[in-house]
Design an enzyme around this catalytic site. Structure first.
Site, PDB file in Angstrom:
ATOM      1  N   ARG A  70     -10.683  -1.451  22.321  1.00  0.00           N
ATOM      2  CA  ARG A  70      -9.775  -0.892  23.308  1.00  0.00           C
ATOM      3  C   ARG A  70     -10.084   0.558  23.666  1.00  0.00           C
ATOM      4  NH1 ARG A  70      -6.841  -4.974  20.924  1.00  0.00           N
ATOM      5  NH2 ARG A  70      -8.190  -4.394  19.209  1.00  0.00           N
ATOM      6  N   THR A  71     -10.233   1.392  22.648  1.00  0.00           N
ATOM      7  CA  THR A  71     -10.340   2.828  22.913  1.00  0.00           C
ATOM      8  C   THR A  71     -11.624   3.141  23.683  1.00  0.00           C
ATOM      9  OG1 THR A  71      -9.113   3.190  20.874  1.00  0.00           O
ATOM     10  CG2 THR A  71     -10.183   5.106  21.832  1.00  0.00           C
ATOM     11  N   LYS A  98     -31.110   7.241  11.572  1.00  0.00           N
ATOM     12  CA  LYS A  98     -32.293   7.811  10.911  1.00  0.00           C
ATOM     13  C   LYS A  98     -31.909   9.003  10.040  1.00  0.00           C
ATOM     14  CE  LYS A  98     -35.408   6.611  14.734  1.00  0.00           C
ATOM     15  NZ  LYS A  98     -36.158   7.179  15.847  1.00  0.00           N
ATOM     16  N   ARG A 120     -15.180   9.388  18.091  1.00  0.00           N
ATOM     17  CA  ARG A 120     -14.494   8.691  16.984  1.00  0.00           C
ATOM     18  C   ARG A 120     -15.384   8.792  15.748  1.00  0.00           C
ATOM     19  NH1 ARG A 120     -11.637   2.848  17.052  1.00  0.00           N
ATOM     20  NH2 ARG A 120     -10.036   4.178  17.957  1.00  0.00           N
ATOM     21  N   HIS A 148      -5.063  10.258  16.153  1.00  0.00           N
ATOM     22  CA  HIS A 148      -5.567   9.421  17.252  1.00  0.00           C
ATOM     23  C   HIS A 148      -4.625   9.714  18.431  1.00  0.00           C
ATOM     24  CE1 HIS A 148      -7.258   6.269  19.516  1.00  0.00           C
ATOM     25  NE2 HIS A 148      -7.056   5.231  18.716  1.00  0.00           N
TER      26      HIS A 148
HETATM   27  C1  NCD Z   1      -6.416   1.830  15.798  1.00  0.00           C
HETATM   28  C2  NCD Z   1      -7.477   2.780  15.264  1.00  0.00           C
HETATM   29  O1  NCD Z   1      -8.669   2.595  15.485  1.00  0.00           O
HETATM   30  O2  NCD Z   1      -7.053   3.725  14.641  1.00  0.00           O
HETATM   31  N1  NCD Z   1      -6.859   1.006  16.835  1.00  0.00           N
HETATM   32  C3  NCD Z   1      -6.951   1.484  18.112  1.00  0.00           C
HETATM   33  O3  NCD Z   1      -7.442   2.549  18.391  1.00  0.00           O
HETATM   34  N2  NCD Z   1      -6.414   0.701  19.071  1.00  0.00           N
HETATM   35  C4  NCD Z   1      -5.735   1.087  14.726  1.00  0.00           C
HETATM   36  C5  NCD Z   1      -6.540   0.155  13.859  1.00  0.00           C
HETATM   37  O4  NCD Z   1      -7.763   0.162  13.813  1.00  0.00           O
HETATM   38  O5  NCD Z   1      -5.882  -0.628  13.144  1.00  0.00           O
END
Ligand code: NCD
Length: 327
Positions: A70-71, A98, A120, A148
């Site tokens: 999703r993100t 590497k 991320r 997040h």
């Molecule tokens: C979350 C995350 O990655 O922190 N998911 C997301 O971004 N939609 C929650 C999760 O991974 O459970």
């Protein structure tokens, strides 16, 4: 409900930060600015022509050291819908494999003059560290178990559209709080906006210093869900667990999985949320997740694109208009 700011009004309002690293420390005005701006993109994303040229000439790099569906895709769509050039760096095929360090990777990308880095990383604090080394705007797309922010913003937008406001609402965040950056970002944002937050989880999945964050803690779902307006379920993040945090998945579902019986304790119009990815039958029963009358899970995904458009727009509005990001 559709109250959002026009393009003209935005000219006079600035996002007062160079990066978006967390919701901690954002003021109610700044959160409202981001949410109001997101509203206009919700409408735009429902039109046949979804394109704008706000990010024309800008380069956005998605740098994901952890898996994401999703993100990552919603940041990509957000950047493209605003007319920017979006590059997805796949860590699996990059020099990170590497042995290149996070900072070396960031400096290499920085030399190519991106305007925004969306990052991320599995270590809490890694995105902030990176933001101190580069010249462009940095958005935290999830760092370890820390923050997040765009998830909390899209959750807030979903709630505000359904309930009309955030203040005074009773929100239960349930499940693996200990490993959840989503929980932390939501706690900061919801507290700032005047909502009341309850955490419901087994003792092993509640971090020790959590009461300092101004939340109520429950270890019993039936008790904790009483009179809640919002029920936010979290995934068991087994990839971050070393050792046994719960006896078995079956037992976990029995005590902490959301089913209609436990949900009956919440308000009759309580909204069901989950950031995804969902583990059906572990933290949530399938029929509850798919209850179109009560579950806002699909809507959360829709709001994610709009929120990320607003974040990209407001952050790039702070960058110099000539010469790209600061040299
Ligand atoms: C979350 C995350 O990655 O922190 N998911 C997301 O971004 N939609 C929650 C999760 O991974 O459970």
């Amino acid at each position: 409900m559709c109250r959002f700011m026009s393009d003209k009004a935005l000219d006079n309002i600035r996002f007062p930060h160079s990066h978006l690293l967390g919701t901690e420390g954002l003021t109610p005005d700044v959160i409202s600015l981001l949410l109001d701006r997101s509203e206009s993109y919700v409408e735009q994303n429902r039109q046949a022509d979804k394109k704008k040229s706000v990010l024309h000439g800008r380069t956005i790099i998605n740098l994901f050291f952890e898996d994401s569906t999703r993100t990552r895709t919603s940041f990509e769509l957000a950047g493209k819908r605003l007319g920017g050039d979006v590059l997805n760096m796949s860590v699996a095929t990059s020099s990170v494999k590497k042995g290149e360090t996070l900072i070396d990777t960031a400096m290499t990308l920085n030399a190519m003059h991106p305007d925004v880095l969306v990052v991320r990383h599995n270590d809490s604090g890694a995105v902030k560290l990176l933001s101190e080394k580069v010249n462009c705007a940095v958005i935290n797309a999830g760092d370890g178990r820390h923050e997040h922010p765009t998830q909390a913003l899209l959750d807030a937008l979903t709630i505000r559209r359904r309930k009309g406001h955030l203040d005074g609402l009773l929100v239960a965040i349930c499940g693996d709080i200990a490993h959840s950056r989503v929980a932390r970002s939501n706690i900061h944002l919801l507290n700032t906006m005047g909502a009341r937050v309850r955490l419901i989880a087994p003792k092993t999945l509640i971090p020790s210093a959590i009461d300092r964050l101004g939340v109520e803690v429950f270890h019993d779902m039936n008790e904790g869900l009483k009179d809640c307006d919002i029920v936010m379920m979290l995934r068991l993040q087994t990839e971050r667990m070393h050792g046994g945090f719960f006896p078995s998945v079956r037992e976990y579902f029995h005590f902490f999985g959301l089913d209609y019986e436990k949900l009956a304790n919440a308000k009759p119009d309580a909204l069901i949320m989950h950031p995804g990815p969902m583990n059906r039958g572990v933290e949530i029963a399938s029929e509850v997740a798919d209850d179109i009358g009560r579950s806002a899970i699909r809507e959360q995904v829709e709001m994610g694109v709009a929120v990320r458009m607003a974040c990209l727009e407001l952050l790039t509005a702070n960058l110099p208009t000539s010469g790209g990001a600061k040299p």
